[in-house]
Design a protein around this motif. Structure first.
Motif, PDB file in Angstrom:
ATOM      1  N   LEU A  84      44.246  57.730  57.063  1.00  0.00           N
ATOM      2  CA  LEU A  84      44.740  57.363  55.674  1.00  0.00           C
ATOM      3  C   LEU A  84      45.188  59.174  55.264  1.00  0.00           C
ATOM      4  CD1 LEU A  84      42.416  54.980  53.968  1.00  0.00           C
ATOM      5  CD2 LEU A  84      44.525  54.687  54.988  1.00  0.00           C
ATOM      6  N   ASN A  85      46.226  59.114  54.689  1.00  0.00           N
ATOM      7  CA  ASN A  85      46.674  60.531  54.217  1.00  0.00           C
ATOM      8  C   ASN A  85      45.905  60.651  52.705  1.00  0.00           C
ATOM      9  OD1 ASN A  85      48.239  59.273  52.095  1.00  0.00           O
ATOM     10  ND2 ASN A  85      50.043  59.225  53.317  1.00  0.00           N
ATOM     11  N   ARG A  86      45.975  61.640  52.287  1.00  0.00           N
ATOM     12  CA  ARG A  86      45.519  62.416  51.108  1.00  0.00           C
ATOM     13  C   ARG A  86      45.623  61.275  49.907  1.00  0.00           C
ATOM     14  NH1 ARG A  86      43.422  67.793  48.579  1.00  0.00           N
ATOM     15  NH2 ARG A  86      42.749  67.103  46.508  1.00  0.00           N
ATOM     16  N   ARG A  87      46.919  60.787  49.571  1.00  0.00           N
ATOM     17  CA  ARG A  87      47.354  60.182  48.556  1.00  0.00           C
ATOM     18  C   ARG A  87      46.465  58.611  48.513  1.00  0.00           C
ATOM     19  NH1 ARG A  87      53.348  57.534  48.016  1.00  0.00           N
ATOM     20  NH2 ARG A  87      52.888  56.346  46.040  1.00  0.00           N
ATOM     21  N   TYR A  88      46.355  58.130  49.654  1.00  0.00           N
ATOM     22  CA  TYR A  88      45.777  56.720  49.573  1.00  0.00           C
ATOM     23  C   TYR A  88      44.187  56.952  49.566  1.00  0.00           C
ATOM     24  CZ  TYR A  88      50.035  54.556  51.130  1.00  0.00           C
ATOM     25  OH  TYR A  88      51.190  54.255  51.169  1.00  0.00           O
ATOM     26  N   LYS A  89      43.656  58.134  50.256  1.00  0.00           N
ATOM     27  CA  LYS A  89      42.318  58.278  49.683  1.00  0.00           C
ATOM     28  C   LYS A  89      42.101  58.545  48.265  1.00  0.00           C
ATOM     29  CE  LYS A  89      41.512  60.239  54.375  1.00  0.00           C
ATOM     30  NZ  LYS A  89      40.972  61.435  55.091  1.00  0.00           N
ATOM     31  N   GLU A  90      42.910  59.334  47.591  1.00  0.00           N
ATOM     32  CA  GLU A  90      42.897  59.429  46.266  1.00  0.00           C
ATOM     33  C   GLU A  90      42.970  58.281  45.285  1.00  0.00           C
ATOM     34  OE1 GLU A  90      42.004  62.396  44.412  1.00  0.00           O
ATOM     35  OE2 GLU A  90      42.563  63.917  45.478  1.00  0.00           O
ATOM     36  N   MET A  91      43.976  57.369  45.930  1.00  0.00           N
ATOM     37  CA  MET A  91      43.978  56.097  45.262  1.00  0.00           C
ATOM     38  C   MET A  91      42.661  55.128  45.287  1.00  0.00           C
ATOM     39  SD  MET A  91      48.120  55.304  45.681  1.00  0.00           S
ATOM     40  CE  MET A  91      47.543  53.841  46.927  1.00  0.00           C
ATOM     41  N   ILE A  92      42.387  55.210  46.805  1.00  0.00           N
ATOM     42  CA  ILE A  92      40.863  54.305  46.647  1.00  0.00           C
ATOM     43  C   ILE A  92      39.680  54.816  45.853  1.00  0.00           C
ATOM     44  CG2 ILE A  92      39.215  53.866  48.460  1.00  0.00           C
ATOM     45  CD1 ILE A  92      41.592  53.687  50.600  1.00  0.00           C
ATOM     46  N   ALA A  93      39.583  56.188  45.863  1.00  0.00           N
ATOM     47  CA  ALA A  93      38.521  56.823  45.140  1.00  0.00           C
ATOM     48  C   ALA A  93      38.666  56.546  43.566  1.00  0.00           C
ATOM     49  CB  ALA A  93      38.485  58.323  45.380  1.00  0.00           C
ATOM     50  N   SER A  94      40.050  56.467  42.987  1.00  0.00           N
ATOM     51  CA  SER A  94      40.244  56.313  41.697  1.00  0.00           C
ATOM     52  C   SER A  94      39.769  54.824  41.296  1.00  0.00           C
ATOM     53  CB  SER A  94      41.629  56.584  41.385  1.00  0.00           C
ATOM     54  OG  SER A  94      42.044  57.807  41.431  1.00  0.00           O
ATOM     55  N   TYR A  95      40.166  53.833  42.366  1.00  0.00           N
ATOM     56  CA  TYR A  95      39.931  52.651  42.200  1.00  0.00           C
ATOM     57  C   TYR A  95      38.363  52.306  42.013  1.00  0.00           C
ATOM     58  CZ  TYR A  95      40.224  47.555  42.306  1.00  0.00           C
ATOM     59  OH  TYR A  95      40.156  46.041  42.141  1.00  0.00           O
ATOM     60  N   VAL A  96      37.912  52.971  43.037  1.00  0.00           N
ATOM     61  CA  VAL A  96      36.230  52.855  43.287  1.00  0.00           C
ATOM     62  C   VAL A  96      35.765  53.233  42.180  1.00  0.00           C
ATOM     63  CG1 VAL A  96      34.174  53.601  44.270  1.00  0.00           C
ATOM     64  CG2 VAL A  96      36.274  52.448  45.658  1.00  0.00           C
ATOM     65  N   HIS A 101      32.906  51.907  36.692  1.00  0.00           N
ATOM     66  CA  HIS A 101      33.019  52.307  35.106  1.00  0.00           C
ATOM     67  C   HIS A 101      32.654  53.882  35.222  1.00  0.00           C
ATOM     68  CE1 HIS A 101      33.528  48.282  33.985  1.00  0.00           C
ATOM     69  NE2 HIS A 101      32.561  47.926  34.658  1.00  0.00           N
ATOM     70  N   CYS A 102      32.948  54.544  36.253  1.00  0.00           N
ATOM     71  CA  CYS A 102      32.830  55.825  36.239  1.00  0.00           C
ATOM     72  C   CYS A 102      34.169  56.902  35.745  1.00  0.00           C
ATOM     73  CB  CYS A 102      32.630  56.212  37.864  1.00  0.00           C
ATOM     74  SG  CYS A 102      32.117  58.057  38.257  1.00  0.00           S
ATOM     75  N   PRO A 103      33.568  57.624  34.933  1.00  0.00           N
ATOM     76  CA  PRO A 103      34.805  58.605  34.268  1.00  0.00           C
ATOM     77  C   PRO A 103      35.586  59.534  35.167  1.00  0.00           C
ATOM     78  CG  PRO A 103      32.739  59.236  33.533  1.00  0.00           C
ATOM     79  CD  PRO A 103      32.502  58.105  34.308  1.00  0.00           C
ATOM     80  N   TYR A 104      34.904  59.889  36.233  1.00  0.00           N
ATOM     81  CA  TYR A 104      35.405  60.741  37.193  1.00  0.00           C
ATOM     82  C   TYR A 104      35.911  60.026  38.431  1.00  0.00           C
ATOM     83  CZ  TYR A 104      30.475  61.015  37.955  1.00  0.00           C
ATOM     84  OH  TYR A 104      29.075  60.765  38.286  1.00  0.00           O
TER      85      TYR A 104
END
Length: 104
Positions: A84-96, A101-104
């Motif tokens: 996975l490229n960084r864009r998808y990893k960031e999207m997954i991390a943001s969704y998780v 309910h995590c602010p970061y």
């Protein structure tokens, strides 16, 4: 039958109690960081391009030597190219984070 503590009924005594910490981990805030901890926070800042250090990083502030290793490991695992490229990893991390309910 449990014995009732009458201190719990007294608002003055309740107000005088120190607040319970939200966590058992000592969090070193940005403005309180000095020495090696400040250097480790700045190490994270230089790699992230952000100024405010998130709580997940601050929880390692008492061990700045380990914090640098965590930052390096995180950058290697999470933000290097792979299946996975960084864009998808960031999207997954943001969704998780959102789901938790995590602010970061």
């Amino acid at each position: 039958m449990t014995k009732k503590n009458h201190e719990d009924d007294n608002p003055k005594l309740l107000a005088a109690r120190p607040p319970k910490p939200a966590t058992k981990i000592k969090i070193i805030e940005d403005d309180k960081a000095t020495g090696d901890t400040l250097a480790a926070y700045n190490y994270w800042r230089s790699g992230s391009g952000r100024q405010q250090v998130p709580g997940i990083i601050k929880c390692f502030g008492a061990r700045p030597d380990f914090l640098r290793q965590v930052v390096d490991f995180s950058n290697t695992i999470h933000f290097s190219e792979g299946h996975l490229n960084r864009r998808y990893k960031e999207m997954i991390a943001s969704y998780v984070s959102y789901l938790n309910h995590c602010p970061y």
